[in-house]
Design a protein around this motif. Structure first.
Motif, PDB file in Angstrom:
ATOM      1  N   GLN A  27       0.830  -1.125   0.111  1.00  0.00           N
ATOM      2  CA  GLN A  27      -0.046  -0.014  -0.007  1.00  0.00           C
ATOM      3  C   GLN A  27       0.920   1.418  -0.040  1.00  0.00           C
ATOM      4  O   GLN A  27       0.573   2.172  -0.792  1.00  0.00           O
ATOM      5  CB  GLN A  27      -1.118  -0.106   1.145  1.00  0.00           C
ATOM      6  CG  GLN A  27      -2.101  -1.295   1.031  1.00  0.00           C
ATOM      7  CD  GLN A  27      -2.819  -1.098   2.562  1.00  0.00           C
ATOM      8  OE1 GLN A  27      -2.565  -0.697   3.417  1.00  0.00           O
ATOM      9  NE2 GLN A  27      -4.070  -1.624   2.407  1.00  0.00           N
TER      10      GLN A  27
ATOM     11  N   ALA B 246       2.542   1.797  -3.333  1.00  0.00           N
ATOM     12  CA  ALA B 246       1.697   2.324  -4.575  1.00  0.00           C
ATOM     13  C   ALA B 246       1.339   3.846  -4.125  1.00  0.00           C
ATOM     14  O   ALA B 246       1.197   4.654  -5.103  1.00  0.00           O
ATOM     15  CB  ALA B 246       0.203   1.547  -4.205  1.00  0.00           C
TER      16      ALA B 246
ATOM     17  N   LYS C 274       4.146   5.788  -5.441  1.00  0.00           N
ATOM     18  CA  LYS C 274       4.157   5.951  -6.930  1.00  0.00           C
ATOM     19  C   LYS C 274       3.055   7.082  -7.196  1.00  0.00           C
ATOM     20  O   LYS C 274       3.500   7.889  -7.994  1.00  0.00           O
ATOM     21  CB  LYS C 274       3.909   4.630  -7.474  1.00  0.00           C
ATOM     22  CG  LYS C 274       4.975   3.666  -7.801  1.00  0.00           C
ATOM     23  CD  LYS C 274       4.696   2.553  -8.373  1.00  0.00           C
ATOM     24  CE  LYS C 274       5.776   1.565  -8.187  1.00  0.00           C
ATOM     25  NZ  LYS C 274       5.446   0.260  -8.334  1.00  0.00           N
ATOM     26  N   ARG C 275       2.062   7.078  -6.702  1.00  0.00           N
ATOM     27  CA  ARG C 275       0.929   8.046  -7.014  1.00  0.00           C
ATOM     28  C   ARG C 275       1.281   9.265  -6.611  1.00  0.00           C
ATOM     29  O   ARG C 275       1.176  10.472  -7.289  1.00  0.00           O
ATOM     30  CB  ARG C 275      -0.334   7.677  -6.224  1.00  0.00           C
ATOM     31  CG  ARG C 275      -1.133   6.634  -7.004  1.00  0.00           C
ATOM     32  CD  ARG C 275      -2.596   6.814  -6.233  1.00  0.00           C
ATOM     33  NE  ARG C 275      -2.825   6.600  -4.913  1.00  0.00           N
ATOM     34  CZ  ARG C 275      -2.828   5.199  -4.359  1.00  0.00           C
ATOM     35  NH1 ARG C 275      -2.640   4.287  -4.916  1.00  0.00           N
ATOM     36  NH2 ARG C 275      -2.899   5.373  -2.735  1.00  0.00           N
TER      37      ARG C 275
END
Length: 517
Positions: free
Chosen positions: A257, A260, A263-264
């Motif tokens: 999580q 992710a 990266k966002r």
């Protein structure tokens, strides 16, 4: 009820930070596993909460009248003390109470009625405490724990400095259990313990009503006795409910999580920065660019933890050895007295043999006799042809003040500085470890330095004495892989079936030839 409160703890050694702003709370009856890679600070944390080490910042508060018992990897036993003396020293506070009681009784003759009532009350309290802590049956308690841990077979009157690593652990564990503390602090208690006594300790901890904190890299053992995991990584301490397997599941999900989200956020930052760069110079779009810049300035940046260097063990292999590795003919091993019946063992090229059995029955002595490091008491050992032997000892010699770099250089004087550093880095040691003295490293890091010496010398036979002690999960998995891939022969002492299953071609139970245990 909280037994221990740790608040805003920070600590480091030199420029190497171990904890930053760590808080921890231990409640009555909690069974905690303290886990993390080698060198993350697990033993340091234990030393801080037991008061052996002062933290740089933060406070450690125990609730009143709590007695903590600590099984320390590095406890020193004094020469001249017998096993019985060490076990009985568990009750030293009771002997002090008895002395106090005798002093009160001596004073009773001259006491006034008021003082007499006070003394009687004090005597009653001491008497109750002595009863509660089994003071009047100390000898039978000592015998009982001695039997449970197999110490009676060694002899309770044996000097503690003559014991093997496993026997010492058992003595310290026995003393701790006799102390009946309100909280047990156990630092790798299964190191050096044989399977039968690990089982006994497992049953003991399962029935243990009080709280304990357990450091261990033995996953099956952890899974069977703990209900909470505290994970130490990157100067943090995180709490997970459940056993080790449950912790791993949740940890992997959290990690995925976070990656992710990272990266966002990185993508969003790139887009905002690009917009600002293209639009801040134009009057018409300057305000929009400024508001984007404000958003950037206010953003809480997600940071990913630096990946720990994963060890990589690749054993260098020498030319092929002869068909027979070694043969023993009526070999009797021991020091002052025999530890074995006459042994007739043969090991052939390509075999991977595991020696298992209780502590102190002579497994290490057999290895040293084969190597010619200690003389045998009878019979002989014949070594085969073209042997290039690599030997991994259980422990490093104490009092060593060399740095890791010097330690490897001593072994490989022709190496350049770069070669030494990269050899140590391959074993999972960081720059800060590499420049430290070996003795300030954790047990697992020291083992990695010793493995570094072993894998960089070409061998065709490995003699390994408990190589998994102190190693963290990643290092253990990698060592198992490397030993499976090794084309030479292996003679391995190990008490972890999980580790040697899949490696061993033969398992020898040493209790069949031992005169003890």
């Amino acid at each position: 009820m909280s037994i221990l409160n740790v608040e805003h703890l920070s600590h480091g050694f030199g420029d190497r930070a171990i904890f930053h702003d760590v808080s921890f709370r231990l409640l009555k009856g909690e069974h905690i596993g303290l886990v993390g890679a080698n060198g993350e600070g697990k033993s340091t944390f234990m030393n801080i909460i037991t008061g052996k080490l002062q933290p740089d910042e933060g406070k450690v508060e125990w609730s009143k009248n709590v007695r903590a018992g600590y099984l320390d990897q590095h406890a020193v036993l004094e020469k001249g003390m017998t096993i019985r003396d060490v076990l009985k020293s568990a009750f030293s506070f009771l002997f002090e109470m008895e002395e106090q009681m005798n002093e009160i009784c001596d004073k009773m003759g001259e006491a006034s009625e008021n003082e007499m009532n006070q003394m009687m009350e004090e005597l009653g309290t001491i008497q109750d405490l002595l009863m509660a802590h089994d003071f009047y049956i100390i000898d039978s308690k000592v015998e009982e724990v001695g039997r449970a841990l197999g110490l009676d077979e060694i002899g309770l009157d044996k000097d503690v400095t003559e014991l093997s690593g496993g026997q010492r652990t058992k003595v310290l564990l026995g003393k701790l259990l006799l102390e009946k503390p309100d909280i047990l602090l156990l630092d790798e208690p299964t190191n050096y313990l044989d399977v039968q006594h690990i089982e006994w300790l497992k049953r003991y901890l399962l029935d243990y009503e009080n709280a304990f904190v357990l450091i261990s890299h033995d996953i099956p053992f952890l899974n069977s006795v703990v209900n909470l995991i505290y994970h130490m990584e990157n100067q943090r301490l995180d709490r997970y409910v459940g056993d080790y397997n449950k912790f791993q599941e949740v940890y992997e999900v959290k990690k995925a999580q976070l990656e992710a989200a990272y990266k966002r956020q990185q993508q969003e930052i790139a887009e905002l920065e690009d917009f600002v760069a293209r639009n801040k110079a134009r009057v018409a779009t300057r305000n929009m660019a400024m508001s984007r810049q404000k958003k950037l300035d206010k953003m809480d940046i997600i940071e990913l933890a630096k990946e720990k260097p994963k060890p990589e063990f690749v054993f260098q292999e020498a030319r092929t050895a002869g068909k027979i590795i070694f043969e023993t003919k009526d070999l009797v091993i021991g020091y002052d007295e025999a530890l074995s019946r006459p042994l007739n063992l043969t090991m052939e090229r390509g075999e991977k043999v595991v020696l298992k059995g209780a502590n102190g029955i002579g497994k290490t002595t057999l290895l040293k006799s084969i190597l010619g490091l200690i003389p045998s008491l009878g019979g002989k050992v014949e070594l085969g042809d073209y042997l290039e032997i690599g030997y991994f000892e259980q422990e490093m010699a104490p009092g060593n003040t060399t740095t890791c770099i010097e330690e490897i250089w001593k072994e490989f004087p022709s190496y350049t500085q770069y070669q030494v550093r990269s050899a140590l880095a391959k074993c999972g040691l960081t720059t800060k470890h590499i420049e430290s003295q070996v003795r300030v490293l954790s047990g697992g890091e020291q083992a990695k330095v010793r493995l570094c010496k072993l894998i960089n010398r070409p061998t065709n036979v490995l003699l390994l004495d408990e190589p998994t002690n102190h190693l963290d999960v990643d290092a253990k998995d990698e060592l198992k892989r490397a030993l499976k891939a090794y084309k030479g022969s292996i003679l391995l002492i190990c008490h972890e079936p999980d580790f040697y299953e899949g490696v061993a071609t033969k398992v020898i139970d040493c209790s069949t030839w031992a005169l003890r245990g």
